[in-house]
Design an enzyme around this catalytic site. Structure first.
Site, PDB file in Angstrom:
ATOM      1  N   LYS A 245      49.406  -0.056  27.356  1.00 20.40           N
ATOM      2  CA  LYS A 245      48.883  -1.111  26.481  1.00 20.40           C
ATOM      3  C   LYS A 245      48.786  -0.590  25.044  1.00 20.40           C
ATOM      4  O   LYS A 245      49.159  -1.271  24.097  1.00 20.40           O
ATOM      5  CB  LYS A 245      47.501  -1.577  26.969  1.00 20.40           C
ATOM      6  CG  LYS A 245      47.582  -2.462  28.201  1.00 20.40           C
ATOM      7  CD  LYS A 245      46.224  -2.752  28.832  1.00 20.40           C
ATOM      8  CE  LYS A 245      46.421  -3.536  30.127  1.00 20.40           C
ATOM      9  NZ  LYS A 245      45.247  -3.619  30.973  1.00 20.40           N
TER      10      LYS A 245
ATOM     11  N   GLN B  16      39.079  -2.412  31.135  1.00 24.60           N
ATOM     12  CA  GLN B  16      40.054  -2.189  32.199  1.00 24.60           C
ATOM     13  C   GLN B  16      39.371  -2.247  33.564  1.00 24.60           C
ATOM     14  O   GLN B  16      38.334  -1.614  33.783  1.00 24.60           O
ATOM     15  CB  GLN B  16      40.750  -0.835  31.991  1.00 24.60           C
ATOM     16  CG  GLN B  16      41.863  -0.528  32.973  1.00 24.60           C
ATOM     17  CD  GLN B  16      43.080  -1.450  32.817  1.00 24.60           C
ATOM     18  OE1 GLN B  16      43.319  -2.025  31.760  1.00 24.60           O
ATOM     19  NE2 GLN B  16      43.842  -1.605  33.887  1.00 24.60           N
TER      20      GLN B  16
ATOM     21  N   ASP C 242      41.398 -11.083  27.650  1.00 21.40           N
ATOM     22  CA  ASP C 242      41.762 -11.217  29.068  1.00 21.40           C
ATOM     23  C   ASP C 242      41.570 -12.650  29.567  1.00 21.40           C
ATOM     24  O   ASP C 242      42.061 -13.010  30.628  1.00 21.40           O
ATOM     25  CB  ASP C 242      40.836 -10.319  29.924  1.00 21.40           C
ATOM     26  CG  ASP C 242      41.504  -9.021  30.346  1.00 21.40           C
ATOM     27  OD1 ASP C 242      42.733  -9.013  30.518  1.00 21.40           O
ATOM     28  OD2 ASP C 242      40.774  -8.019  30.512  1.00 21.40           O
TER      29      ASP C 242
END
Ligand code: GUN
Length: 289
Positions: free
Chosen positions: A54, A98, A121
């Site tokens: 990422k 995460q 997200d």
């Protein structure tokens, strides 16, 4: 005839170039560099690799990518304090925690603490609510990646029967919402059925799918008999087994039945990061109108 391969890697690369051009133009105009902060708790090897990918993808797109790594033993209160700091930091536009988190941490409490405007997200209840009402602030990355693969491969979705196997909050549920949405765009207006581990007669249902999405998290779960000849099969699974990475679809067998199929790796996986970059730019723009 073997199925057409839906090359997520190539589509993701094209998307990333588009995002990089948008970032470059917007940064030149606004003087702001979009900034994603990823919070990584613990040292799980797979998560560390995802987070590294990422960060590298951010840098290639002209986005600042920071990683804050905390020990697996970090108390939940400390994690919440860190998120509160990031929420009010004007220099941070996107926050991604995460997953998975260590067992002693309640993931819902952590995800709910992320400021909705920085929730790249799309896990915050406010953003999930907006998505379900058809007025999304962000699109969740993996479902958006699936939708883009369909759209950019010119696979019609409107009016088609999509069967999603898996009802997770990250993929199955939001993807069903997005594909059934009444929207004047490609990649929506589907008739959607969501199946899961408790579905009776699962194979009978999956065999009615024009588009079958496997997101159940079990290696090689979808067998050839479960697929209607000529269907499009999207494999969201990433399962680590002895022979390496495999999806939720028995690729070798299903690729002789389906018309088109995504491989693992190189299918949906690369799309998730491409959509994350889009969301980070969107967050930066939203916070710097
Ligand atoms: N771990 C695996 N996939 C994801 C994702 O899409 N978002 C976050 N935050 N963690 C993940």
């Amino acid at each position: 005839m073997p199925a057409q391969l839906l090359d997520g890697k190539r589509i993701a690369e094209a998307l990333r170039l588009e995002t990089a051009a948008e970032v470059s133009a917007w940064s030149a105009k606004s003087g702001v560099v979009p900034h994603l902060t990823v919070v990584l708790v613990g040292e799980e090897a797979a998560s560390a690799v995802y987070v590294r990918n990422k960060r590298i993808a951010c840098e290639k797109a002209g986005i600042r990518g920071s990683v804050l790594t905390l020990p697996a033993t970090v108390p939940q209160t400390e994690l919440l304090e860190l998120i509160a700091r990031l929420n009010t930091d004007p220099d941070v536009h996107g926050i991604l925690v995460q997953l998975p988190l260590p067992k002693h941490v309640d993931p819902q409490a952590i995800l709910d603490a992320v400021a909705p405007l920085k929730d790249v997200d799309c896990f915050h209840p406010e953003n999930v609510g907006l998505l379900s009402q058809g007025r999304p602030r962000f699109l969740p990355c993996t479902p958006a990646g699936v939708q883009q693969i369909l759209m950019r491969s010119s696979i019609p979705v409107a009016g088609k029967h999509v069967v999603v196997v898996g009802r997770s909050e990250i993929v199955g549920k939001p993807l069903a919402l997005m594909l059934m949405q009444k929207q004047p765009v490609d990649g929506a207006n589907a008739t959607v059925t969501v199946c899961h581990s408790r579905t009776e007669g699962l194979a009978q249902v999956t065999r009615t799918a024009d588009i079958l999405v496997a997101a159940i998290g079990l290696p090689d779960f979808v067998k050839a008999e479960m697929v209607q000849p000529g269907a499009v099969v999207i494999d969201v699974g990433i399962n680590r087994v002895e022979k390496g990475l495999v999806g939720d679809v028995d690729f070798a067998a299903v690729s002789h039945v389906a018309a088109a199929i995504t491989p693992v790796p190189g299918g949906v996986g690369p799309m998730t990061i491409a959509m994350l970059l889009q969301n980070t730019l969107r967050a930066a723009r939203g916070l710097h109108p």
